[in-house]
Write a protein that holds these residues in place. Sequence first.
Motif, PDB file in Angstrom:
ATOM      1  N   HIS A 109      95.765 -67.311  80.810  1.00  0.00           N
ATOM      2  CA  HIS A 109      96.011 -65.949  81.299  1.00  0.00           C
ATOM      3  C   HIS A 109      96.758 -65.106  80.275  1.00  0.00           C
ATOM      4  CE1 HIS A 109      94.815 -67.877  84.918  1.00  0.00           C
ATOM      5  NE2 HIS A 109      95.930 -68.572  85.036  1.00  0.00           N
ATOM      6  N   HIS A 164      95.533 -60.923  85.253  1.00  0.00           N
ATOM      7  CA  HIS A 164      95.209 -60.393  83.918  1.00  0.00           C
ATOM      8  C   HIS A 164      95.439 -58.888  83.843  1.00  0.00           C
ATOM      9  CE1 HIS A 164      92.416 -64.098  84.176  1.00  0.00           C
ATOM     10  NE2 HIS A 164      93.648 -64.442  83.879  1.00  0.00           N
ATOM     11  N   VAL A 224      95.132 -62.247  77.235  1.00  0.00           N
ATOM     12  CA  VAL A 224      95.561 -60.840  77.338  1.00  0.00           C
ATOM     13  C   VAL A 224      96.126 -60.363  76.000  1.00  0.00           C
ATOM     14  CG1 VAL A 224      97.288 -59.322  78.396  1.00  0.00           C
ATOM     15  CG2 VAL A 224      95.904 -60.835  79.828  1.00  0.00           C
TER      16      VAL A 224
END
Length: 547
Positions: free
Chosen positions: A234, A262, A238
Amino acid sequence: MENTKLAELLFPHIDKDPSYYEALYPPRGLKEGANVTRIGPSPTGFVHLGNLYNAIVGERLAHQSGGTFYLRVEDTDAKREVEGAVELVLSSMRYFGITFDEGAVIDGDHGSYGPYRQRQRKEIYQCFAKQLVQRGLAYPCFCSEEQLADMREKQISKKLNFGYYDEWAVCRDLPYEEIEKRVKNGEAYVLRFRSSGNIENTVEVFDGIRGTLKLQENYQDFVLLKSDGIPTYHFAHVIDDHLMRTTHVARGEEWLSTLPIHVQLFDTFGWERPVYCHTPVLMKMDGETKRKLSKRKDPELGLDYYRKEGYDPAAIWEYLMTVLNSNFEEWRTEHPDVPIGAFPFRLDKMSNSGALFDMMKFEDISREVLLRTPAKEIYQKMAAWLKDYDPEFYPVFTKDPEFSTQAIDVGRSGDRPRKDLVNWKQAKEFLSFYYDETFRYESPFPENVDATDRKEIAKRYLDTLDFADDKDTWWQKVKDIAEDMGYALQPKKYKKNPELYKGSITDVSNVIRIALTGRANSPDIYEISRVLGEERASARVQALLTD
Ligand code: GLU
């Protein structure tokens, strides 16, 4: 103040500021509308159809718009990593004609937004994690596996949502002194995000395939960094998709459930979200029911399978495009000879429910694709495949490329071209009889023709043979032989009155067919003789006289 102290305690070795990385990886300055896309496979040693499916979406979105397509190796889970897995990803993608503009390469990186292997970006993630701690948006959590399992049990018995939130988030507000003591004691901890999301709220996310989605806001304090300081997927993706300036994230729909996490991160950093494009899971029919393709049950899920079986990557592209874009087949009918790259791929033509992978349909498309492929190209692709997968037949096949190319081309023109070629694995089966090295009698001679007649047919055929004859003249001569020797010119006539004939023209032509090919089933024997050439064709018929 406390937060700054905490950030220093947790990340004393991080001396850079996020602005350093923002400057190091500036916006790409591509032209308006150019997309930046990527695939982010994990090096598990298994490259599957889903990887290729997403790669095609990403590749098309980028290259169709004059953008950039790159490869990022998502190797944050060292436990699942196997040796040689990156090489396998690279070679599979190369085999399928997927080209990257930048990203991980065999011995390092290519491009200025790297490194493109996540484990080598540890400091970058930690720099941004440190900033979150400074902002009071991340904290260390010392809960052990056992404590978390115990918490889960309690949540189950109370019929509550699982996870780390509200009063369950016991490490959320530990006093600085306690954290300091535990860190200095060497206690293991993960870094969690301090979520201010509310279970009652929804968040809107635009998905390039699914349109605007309304999802439950994330209210859980999820993990940003694991206890070894390596980020979770995650957090890593990003940071990477932001710094690598990705505009579109094409990935499998299994990530939809964690999408709120996210977008929460993107929003927290104040960064523009990429357009997430969640591609449908690949399904297959199993009897009457549809089910997900499974690694264990379905060899066709692995990309390796297509390579080993000798399917042309062009056929896979063609097929996946029919699955990906509902208007592709129509376009192909209108543009039969245009390269697939000219098809205007569109996200809004993608279906968002399970994409059906149908092996039979794939094979049909493969036949069509191969029929459109010039024999010369087939020769080259077949040769490349045989070299790796059939080293015995390879030298036979490649000894005379011109001859093999002509053999491949037999029966492929005219109104009813043969469409039996599906993959390179068939090369030997279809072509072995052309070469003296691999020629053998595979079918018995027709029962209606006794040994004496067989010789007689061969003798008369050779006596009357003029290799310059056109097809009609040649056939007329075969008919004359048949009639003269007491074989019916129409199989039907023979069937009706078998006592009047020895057999039919089919028996006679099959004697010649088997002499030339060793087989009772073959493409047109006139065409085959042309390829074999006068000498070789005559010698094969001649062989009947002496056996
Ligand atoms: N590493 C992720 C996977 O293998 C990639 C997902 C993505 O493309 O963001 O599923």
